[in-house]
Motif scaffolding. Sequence first.
Motif, PDB file in Angstrom:
ATOM      1  N   ALA A   1       0.702  -1.403  -0.025  1.00  0.00           N
ATOM      2  CA  ALA A   1      -0.022   0.037  -0.062  1.00  0.00           C
ATOM      3  C   ALA A   1       0.694   1.307   0.011  1.00  0.00           C
ATOM      4  O   ALA A   1       0.380   2.281  -0.364  1.00  0.00           O
ATOM      5  N   ASP A   2       2.128   1.321   0.455  1.00  0.00           N
ATOM      6  CA  ASP A   2       3.026   2.261   0.595  1.00  0.00           C
ATOM      7  C   ASP A   2       3.963   2.204  -0.420  1.00  0.00           C
ATOM      8  O   ASP A   2       5.000   3.063  -0.519  1.00  0.00           O
ATOM      9  N   PHE A   3       4.182   1.115  -1.159  1.00  0.00           N
ATOM     10  CA  PHE A   3       5.291   0.944  -2.034  1.00  0.00           C
ATOM     11  C   PHE A   3       5.086   1.660  -3.337  1.00  0.00           C
ATOM     12  O   PHE A   3       6.077   2.623  -3.682  1.00  0.00           O
ATOM     13  N   TYR A   4       4.056   2.007  -3.806  1.00  0.00           N
ATOM     14  CA  TYR A   4       3.839   3.045  -4.929  1.00  0.00           C
ATOM     15  C   TYR A   4       3.431   4.318  -4.359  1.00  0.00           C
ATOM     16  O   TYR A   4       2.484   4.345  -3.499  1.00  0.00           O
ATOM     17  N   LEU A   5       4.077   5.422  -5.020  1.00  0.00           N
ATOM     18  CA  LEU A   5       3.810   6.586  -4.613  1.00  0.00           C
ATOM     19  C   LEU A   5       2.739   7.219  -5.184  1.00  0.00           C
ATOM     20  O   LEU A   5       2.404   6.975  -6.304  1.00  0.00           O
ATOM     21  N   PRO A   6       1.980   8.374  -4.461  1.00  0.00           N
ATOM     22  CA  PRO A   6       0.949   9.000  -5.223  1.00  0.00           C
ATOM     23  C   PRO A   6       1.622   9.988  -6.512  1.00  0.00           C
ATOM     24  O   PRO A   6       2.736  10.120  -6.498  1.00  0.00           O
ATOM     25  N   VAL A   7       0.704   9.948  -7.648  1.00  0.00           N
ATOM     26  CA  VAL A   7       1.579  10.683  -8.775  1.00  0.00           C
ATOM     27  C   VAL A   7       1.832  12.028  -8.215  1.00  0.00           C
ATOM     28  O   VAL A   7       2.826  12.510  -8.617  1.00  0.00           O
ATOM     29  N   GLY A   8       0.784  12.818  -7.776  1.00  0.00           N
ATOM     30  CA  GLY A   8       1.065  14.256  -7.407  1.00  0.00           C
ATOM     31  C   GLY A   8       1.578  14.805  -8.552  1.00  0.00           C
ATOM     32  O   GLY A   8       1.131  14.765  -9.703  1.00  0.00           O
ATOM     33  N   ASP A   9       2.839  15.882  -8.364  1.00  0.00           N
ATOM     34  CA  ASP A   9       3.409  16.535  -9.274  1.00  0.00           C
ATOM     35  C   ASP A   9       4.820  15.922  -9.615  1.00  0.00           C
ATOM     36  O   ASP A   9       5.727  16.570 -10.224  1.00  0.00           O
ATOM     37  N   THR A  10       4.757  14.678  -8.955  1.00  0.00           N
ATOM     38  CA  THR A  10       6.163  14.003  -9.405  1.00  0.00           C
ATOM     39  C   THR A  10       6.102  12.676  -9.896  1.00  0.00           C
ATOM     40  O   THR A  10       6.523  11.720  -9.284  1.00  0.00           O
ATOM     41  N   PRO A  11       5.319  12.638 -10.981  1.00  0.00           N
ATOM     42  CA  PRO A  11       5.187  11.138 -11.470  1.00  0.00           C
ATOM     43  C   PRO A  11       6.320  10.295 -11.875  1.00  0.00           C
ATOM     44  O   PRO A  11       5.987   9.069 -12.073  1.00  0.00           O
ATOM     45  N   HIS A  12       7.203  10.944 -12.151  1.00  0.00           N
ATOM     46  CA  HIS A  12       8.686  10.110 -12.211  1.00  0.00           C
ATOM     47  C   HIS A  12       9.038   9.342 -10.961  1.00  0.00           C
ATOM     48  O   HIS A  12      10.217   8.526 -11.035  1.00  0.00           O
ATOM     49  N   GLN A  13       8.761   9.684  -9.875  1.00  0.00           N
ATOM     50  CA  GLN A  13       9.098   8.932  -8.631  1.00  0.00           C
ATOM     51  C   GLN A  13       8.068   7.886  -8.461  1.00  0.00           C
ATOM     52  O   GLN A  13       6.906   8.279  -7.764  1.00  0.00           O
ATOM     53  N   GLU A  14       8.207   6.771  -8.791  1.00  0.00           N
ATOM     54  CA  GLU A  14       7.089   5.847  -8.898  1.00  0.00           C
ATOM     55  C   GLU A  14       7.023   5.010  -7.603  1.00  0.00           C
ATOM     56  O   GLU A  14       5.871   4.361  -7.160  1.00  0.00           O
ATOM     57  N   THR A  15       8.147   4.653  -6.991  1.00  0.00           N
ATOM     58  CA  THR A  15       8.038   3.873  -5.881  1.00  0.00           C
ATOM     59  C   THR A  15       8.813   4.579  -4.460  1.00  0.00           C
ATOM     60  O   THR A  15       9.379   5.570  -4.861  1.00  0.00           O
ATOM     61  N   ALA A  16       8.443   3.682  -3.323  1.00  0.00           N
ATOM     62  CA  ALA A  16       9.111   4.402  -2.226  1.00  0.00           C
ATOM     63  C   ALA A  16      10.275   3.694  -1.843  1.00  0.00           C
ATOM     64  O   ALA A  16      11.070   3.797  -0.926  1.00  0.00           O
ATOM     65  N   LEU A  17      10.760   2.761  -2.840  1.00  0.00           N
ATOM     66  CA  LEU A  17      12.076   2.165  -2.596  1.00  0.00           C
ATOM     67  C   LEU A  17      13.248   3.176  -2.309  1.00  0.00           C
ATOM     68  O   LEU A  17      13.302   4.105  -3.253  1.00  0.00           O
ATOM     69  N   PRO A  18      14.298   2.784  -1.282  1.00  0.00           N
ATOM     70  CA  PRO A  18      15.314   3.716  -1.289  1.00  0.00           C
ATOM     71  C   PRO A  18      16.475   3.730  -2.489  1.00  0.00           C
ATOM     72  O   PRO A  18      16.322   2.501  -3.189  1.00  0.00           O
ATOM     73  N   PRO A  19      16.982   4.709  -2.801  1.00  0.00           N
ATOM     74  CA  PRO A  19      17.890   4.476  -3.865  1.00  0.00           C
ATOM     75  C   PRO A  19      18.944   3.263  -3.816  1.00  0.00           C
ATOM     76  O   PRO A  19      19.599   3.221  -2.778  1.00  0.00           O
ATOM     77  N   GLY A  20      18.950   2.481  -5.021  1.00  0.00           N
ATOM     78  CA  GLY A  20      19.890   1.511  -4.643  1.00  0.00           C
ATOM     79  C   GLY A  20      19.367   0.226  -4.329  1.00  0.00           C
ATOM     80  O   GLY A  20      20.255  -0.936  -4.005  1.00  0.00           O
TER      81      GLY A  20
END
Length: 330
Positions: free
Chosen positions: A190-209
Amino acid sequence: MREFDYRRAHDVAGAVALLGADPDARFLGGGTNLVDLMKTGVERPGRLVDVTDLPLDRIERTADGTLRIGATVTNSDLAVHPEIRHRFPALTQAVLAGASGQLRNMATVGGNLLQRTRCAYFTDVTSACNKRDPGSGCPAIHGEHRNHAILGASEHCVAVHPSDMGVALAAFDARVTYETADGTGELPLADFYLPVGDTPHQETALPPGALITGVTLPPAPVAAHSRYRKVRERASYAFAIGSVAAALDVRDGVVHDVRLAFGAVASRPWRAHAAEAALTGGPATADAFAAAADAELAAAAPLPDNAYKVTLIRNLVVAVLSELAEEATR
């Protein structure tokens, strides 16, 4: 296609280290989405880190009944696993409804969650697309959007997530486990995918790497009585224009427990919490199912050419829940 370095990882820590050493690197599982995007120029990694040799290809049951699904388990193996078929039949049906047999033999669980939208503007590098090129605009809003989002979208992006598997996982409270250089982490789907908002290029809440190492499914008795229904524009291999994953526990005509999630209506698998709340403790009737669907779809904001999805999802909810309720009386 841009030239790239290729490395094969043999352990999780080594895979994470290889990715961390190159900011342009990408993990490669089955490659059924990533390689296509590389061919069109949407993805241009400088290095591919092949993770198919990692020991993440098993499905295991823990003492409390939780299922641990490794990230490199193929979609084909997931669909036929006895625990999945018997305890989560909607998940088996969702996986089998996705892609072709050849693709399911290659595609992995981790890669399925990370697959990117099939919006034609996203996959065409000559078009503007906020998801691919932030700030360039979303031509789908005033262009071709028949198969696009009706829930959770924004003026910056109306693309939908294409996964069938993810819809069933969303209905059953799956959690995503991952590994980074700093250690192990976990995210509810439920928290893995980020809301679209104004940053649709940021798709998931995974940390970098981060490397997805698996998915966990907690025990859910209601899931044994579940179904996945997908509507597509042709009967053969095609992405959904609308889908529903549902599970229902009816006792003496009353809904004791229910799970609902929608697909092809938002940028992520859509858990229908409002519909579930409307149904729980009430009668298991077609009228109640329709009212619950209406409660969830009250938030829909369709575009001119995809308003049909509101009716489509409503009808799917009523049909699937009615079938499950009827089966409960046999």
